[in-house]
Scaffold this motif. Structure first.
Motif, PDB file in Angstrom:
ATOM      1  N   ASN A   1       0.846  -1.193   0.000  1.00 55.92           N
ATOM      2  CA  ASN A   1       0.000   0.000   0.000  1.00 55.92           C
ATOM      3  C   ASN A   1       0.886   1.249   0.000  1.00 55.92           C
ATOM      4  O   ASN A   1       1.713   1.436   0.883  1.00 55.92           O
ATOM      5  N   ARG A   2       0.733   2.109  -1.006  1.00 52.42           N
ATOM      6  CA  ARG A   2       1.652   3.238  -1.206  1.00 52.42           C
ATOM      7  C   ARG A   2       1.644   4.217  -0.048  1.00 52.42           C
ATOM      8  O   ARG A   2       2.678   4.696   0.387  1.00 52.42           O
ATOM      9  N   ASP A   3       0.457   4.528   0.444  1.00 54.79           N
ATOM     10  CA  ASP A   3       0.365   5.479   1.553  1.00 54.79           C
ATOM     11  C   ASP A   3       1.063   4.912   2.789  1.00 54.79           C
ATOM     12  O   ASP A   3       1.817   5.610   3.464  1.00 54.79           O
ATOM     13  N   LEU A   4       0.819   3.646   3.067  1.00 55.99           N
ATOM     14  CA  LEU A   4       1.457   2.986   4.213  1.00 55.99           C
ATOM     15  C   LEU A   4       2.965   2.902   4.021  1.00 55.99           C
ATOM     16  O   LEU A   4       3.738   3.139   4.962  1.00 55.99           O
ATOM     17  N   LEU A   5       3.392   2.561   2.818  1.00 58.96           N
ATOM     18  CA  LEU A   5       4.820   2.465   2.502  1.00 58.96           C
ATOM     19  C   LEU A   5       5.523   3.792   2.765  1.00 58.96           C
ATOM     20  O   LEU A   5       6.568   3.843   3.432  1.00 58.96           O
ATOM     21  N   THR A   6       4.944   4.872   2.264  1.00 55.79           N
ATOM     22  CA  THR A   6       5.549   6.194   2.403  1.00 55.79           C
ATOM     23  C   THR A   6       5.662   6.595   3.865  1.00 55.79           C
ATOM     24  O   THR A   6       6.739   6.997   4.337  1.00 55.79           O
ATOM     25  N   LYS A   7       4.562   6.489   4.578  1.00 57.31           N
ATOM     26  CA  LYS A   7       4.559   6.924   5.976  1.00 57.31           C
ATOM     27  C   LYS A   7       5.468   6.062   6.843  1.00 57.31           C
ATOM     28  O   LYS A   7       6.214   6.573   7.694  1.00 57.31           O
ATOM     29  N   THR A   8       5.427   4.752   6.633  1.00 57.78           N
ATOM     30  CA  THR A   8       6.204   3.843   7.478  1.00 57.78           C
ATOM     31  C   THR A   8       7.703   4.055   7.302  1.00 57.78           C
ATOM     32  O   THR A   8       8.450   4.169   8.282  1.00 57.78           O
ATOM     33  N   ILE A   9       8.147   4.125   6.066  1.00 54.79           N
ATOM     34  CA  ILE A   9       9.589   4.235   5.814  1.00 54.79           C
ATOM     35  C   ILE A   9      10.141   5.571   6.295  1.00 54.79           C
ATOM     36  O   ILE A   9      11.159   5.619   6.998  1.00 54.79           O
ATOM     37  N   LEU A  10       9.489   6.666   5.936  1.00 52.56           N
ATOM     38  CA  LEU A  10      10.020   7.982   6.302  1.00 52.56           C
ATOM     39  C   LEU A  10      10.003   8.191   7.817  1.00 52.56           C
ATOM     40  O   LEU A  10      10.926   8.772   8.379  1.00 52.56           O
ATOM     41  N   ARG A  11       8.957   7.711   8.478  1.00 50.65           N
ATOM     42  CA  ARG A  11       8.927   7.820   9.937  1.00 50.65           C
ATOM     43  C   ARG A  11      10.035   6.981  10.569  1.00 50.65           C
ATOM     44  O   ARG A  11      10.678   7.400  11.538  1.00 50.65           O
TER      45      ARG A  11
ATOM     46  N   ALA B   1      26.178  16.873   0.374  1.00 50.66           N
ATOM     47  CA  ALA B   1      26.250  18.314   0.646  1.00 50.66           C
ATOM     48  C   ALA B   1      25.042  19.037   0.061  1.00 50.66           C
ATOM     49  O   ALA B   1      24.486  19.949   0.688  1.00 50.66           O
ATOM     50  N   ARG B   2      24.617  18.641  -1.124  1.00 52.52           N
ATOM     51  CA  ARG B   2      23.462  19.295  -1.745  1.00 52.52           C
ATOM     52  C   ARG B   2      22.185  18.997  -0.952  1.00 52.52           C
ATOM     53  O   ARG B   2      21.350  19.870  -0.754  1.00 52.52           O
ATOM     54  N   LEU B   3      22.035  17.750  -0.480  1.00 54.23           N
ATOM     55  CA  LEU B   3      20.870  17.407   0.331  1.00 54.23           C
ATOM     56  C   LEU B   3      20.882  18.180   1.644  1.00 54.23           C
ATOM     57  O   LEU B   3      19.844  18.641   2.121  1.00 54.23           O
ATOM     58  N   HIS B   4      22.076  18.328   2.213  1.00 53.34           N
ATOM     59  CA  HIS B   4      22.174  19.063   3.481  1.00 53.34           C
ATOM     60  C   HIS B   4      21.816  20.535   3.298  1.00 53.34           C
ATOM     61  O   HIS B   4      21.206  21.151   4.174  1.00 53.34           O
TER      62      HIS B   4
ATOM     63  N   SER C   1      15.530  12.145   4.664  1.00 51.31           N
ATOM     64  CA  SER C   1      15.621  10.696   4.825  1.00 51.31           C
ATOM     65  C   SER C   1      16.710  10.120   3.915  1.00 51.31           C
ATOM     66  O   SER C   1      17.473   9.241   4.320  1.00 51.31           O
ATOM     67  N   ILE C   2      16.768  10.625   2.689  1.00 50.39           N
ATOM     68  CA  ILE C   2      17.840  10.197   1.782  1.00 50.39           C
ATOM     69  C   ILE C   2      19.194  10.561   2.370  1.00 50.39           C
ATOM     70  O   ILE C   2      20.127   9.751   2.385  1.00 50.39           O
ATOM     71  N   ARG C   3      19.295  11.788   2.870  1.00 51.17           N
ATOM     72  CA  ARG C   3      20.569  12.258   3.438  1.00 51.17           C
ATOM     73  C   ARG C   3      21.009  11.380   4.610  1.00 51.17           C
ATOM     74  O   ARG C   3      22.189  11.019   4.724  1.00 51.17           O
ATOM     75  N   VAL C   4      20.057  11.006   5.477  1.00 54.40           N
ATOM     76  CA  VAL C   4      20.386  10.189   6.655  1.00 54.40           C
ATOM     77  C   VAL C   4      20.938   8.835   6.235  1.00 54.40           C
ATOM     78  O   VAL C   4      21.977   8.377   6.727  1.00 54.40           O
ATOM     79  N   VAL C   5      20.248   8.168   5.310  1.00 54.98           N
ATOM     80  CA  VAL C   5      20.683   6.839   4.877  1.00 54.98           C
ATOM     81  C   VAL C   5      22.015   6.924   4.124  1.00 54.98           C
ATOM     82  O   VAL C   5      22.904   6.093   4.308  1.00 54.98           O
TER      83      VAL C   5
END
Length: 576
Positions: free
Chosen positions: A91-101, A466-469, A556-560
């Protein structure tokens, strides 16, 4: 995160097959992202399922049969079959919320508590790496041992192991007899204080060349080594002086590389215990004498010395492997470790095979927990001045080239310390270039390729981070965890989220094989996905809700990305 979705899939499949979900989870894989097509999220190949549940002749029919008994639910939005596999879309909505959180909450520990890693041993790990010969400058070959060992230690710590980082110095043997004799003839205290390792290197080169022609010098070297082994105060004082100066100089290089050690030891620690090892081997009847007077351990199955390891010279002095045996047994008794990893070049493969075999013959059960991680040689690493011998020259060259590239680049930002920024970019470039292929392989180093800002390079990773930051300066409500998933419907978001699903699998595979190339490849993919998203998801000019959701996504991308870079031994830059 991914483990939550794997479990949801596994629980449903387990009801059909009567298997515990834990048996199924390792066989449910996140599907690699393809830029030009929107593929499912997870895949289960029916022929990988444990037990005898399916007809062995038709995997396609088996997949169809299993899929027909599964149903969509609040987690799984789509079930299909492929070539002998069942695929699942979340489920896209669940996927988005779960991963980013999850990324936002876990930070640096994201992906490290996955069920895929549940069987990982999290005990005490000893990692021995770098291990230069004292009184000599770092050869460029030490770069690989140092950064590979540091990576393995970082990875083991990240998954919860207690790690002891060990630097086992080559600080004993005939070379110090030569150096002791040579310093009396060619040495200069003033030069030694000014540039310790360079001067000792120059002395060693001179005395080695002289000793080849002059037997008196060779005898002086043997006499000095004999005095050293007998604990003669003057010889011991000079040796200690050389050792201390060497470690001080090495510490400077390690600081530049961001590498640390918990323990420094060396061959000199085990000179007396090496004699005890020889006595132990003799008491067990394991020693034989060859025709030229050497004392060896016969490792052949036939007992004909066709495979053997020399443990003592004809003059009665112990060898490197004898001291290594003493060190290994001492560590087994002192630490009762869960694993001990030696990181050296592949030329020492036979040495470690013999070492482990002798330990096994001696009945040391913990030898089964010892591992040799071997690597190939670097070719073509030259500076503008010619052939490089020393690691410092390589680091200086990387920093110099990056400073020049930064000065010529129109996109470079002003930093407080350009030289430090260039150093960190240069080291990232060296590490990525080294880690892109299998460790065992030799590889051809190319400066221009390593220092490119585009393509799969360390410079590209630093630039992306650096660009993400820099985007975070636009984030006014970063404390707010809630966001509207409807603001993240762009295909670039979906691709990136599916890439996040693979992170724990990549860590699992990297950990299993101790090969950094899997993590490097993953981070490059993440960097390219970040660039695609950056072009299509604008923050400036967006409504507050959209801007907040997009910035949460980019962070989230920057953290990973930062997590993975640190595992590799790279310090992520916030500005460049």
């Amino acid at each position: 995160m991914a483990c939550l979705f794997r479990r949801a899939i596994a629980e449903q499949v387990s009801q059909v097959l009567g298997l515990p979900p834990e048996k199924l989870i390792p066989h449910i894989h996140a599907i690699q992202v393809h830029r030009k097509q929107d593929s499912p999220d997870f895949q289960l190949y029916v022929n990988s399922v444990p037990g005898d549940h399916f007809n062995a002749t038709s995997q396609v029919e088996n997949a169809l049969k299993l899929a027909s008994k599964l149903a969509r639910n609040s987690v799984i939005s789509e079930i299909r079959t492929g070539r002998g596999s069942v695929t699942f879309r979340i489920n896209r909505d669940l996927l988005t919320k779960t991963i980013l959180r999850k990324i936002n909450q876990d930070g640096s520990s994201f992906g490290m508590n996955s069920e895929l890693l549940s069987n990982t041993s999290r005990g005490l790990t000893l990692v021995e790496y770098s291990s230069p010969n004292i009184a000599k400058k770092f050869h460029v070959g030490h770069l690989r041992s140092t950064i590979i060992g540091n990576f393995i230690a970082n990875l083991k710590e990240a998954v919860g192991c207690k790690v002891i980082r060990m630097n086992y110095l080559g600080d004993w043997g005939f070379q110090f007899g030569l150096l002791g004799a040579g310093f009396n003839k060619y040495g200069c205290e003033e030069k030694l204080r000014a540039n310790p390792l360079q001067h000792l290197f120059e002395v060693y080169v001179k005395v080695s060349a002289t000793a080849e022609k002059d037997d008196d010098i060779k005898q002086s070297a043997q006499d000095f080594m004999q005095r050293l082994e007998n604990g003669h105060p003057q010889a011991l004082s000079l040796w200690t002086h050389f050792r201390d100066l060497s470690i001080e100089e090495y510490a400077k290089v390690y600081k530049r590389l961001g590498v640390r050690f918990d323990e420094y030891s060396g061959e000199s620690f085990y000179t007396e215990k090496a004699q005890d090892i020889l006595k132990l081997l003799k008491s067990k009847g394991m020693l034989k004498t060859t025709g030229d007077g050497k004392i060896v351990v016969d490792l052949s199955e036939q007992g004909d010395l066709s495979t053997h390891s020399t443990v003592m010279r004809s003059d009665g002095t112990a060898l490197y492997i004898t001291r290594d045996l003493a060190a290994a047994i001492d560590r087994m008794e002192k630490y009762t470790f869960d694993e001990m990893i030696y990181v050296t070049d592949k030329s020492q493969q036979t040495h470690f095979e013999h070492l482990f075999k002798i330990l096994e013959i001696l009945g040391k059960e913990r030898v089964s927990k010892c591992q040799h991680v071997k690597f190939g040689r670097v070719q073509g690493m030259q500076t503008r001045r010619g052939d490089v011998i020393f690691l410092e020259d390589v680091l200086d060259e990387a920093r110099s080239r990056m400073l020049q590239n930064m000065a010529n680049s129109e996109t470079s930002k002003t930093t407080e310390d350009p030289a430090d920024t260039a150093e960190k970019i240069g080291i990232a470039a060296l590490i990525v270039q080294d880690f892109k292929g299998p460790l065992f392989s030799d590889y051809q180093f190319q400066w221009d390729q390593a220092l490119q800002s585009s393509g799969d390079t360390g410079v590209f990773l630093q630039y992306t981070h650096a660009r993400l930051h820099s985007l975070l300066n636009l984030w006014e409500t970063r404390e707010k965890e809630e966001f509207d998933a409807n603001c993240l419907q762009d295909p670039s978001v979906s691709s990136t989220l599916r890439h996040f699903l693979r992170y724990d699998e990549v860590i699992h595979k990297t950990l299993k094989e101790l090969q950094p190339r899997y993590l490097v490849s993953y981070l490059m993919g993440l960097g390219h996905l970040a660039n695609v998203a950056h072009r299509s998801l604008h923050v400036k000019g967006s409504s507050p809700d959209v801007a907040h959701a997009r910035l949460l996504f980019f962070n989230s991308i920057r953290v990973v990305l930062a997590n993975g870079m640190r595992l590799l031994g790279i310090t992520p830059l916030d500005k460049m």
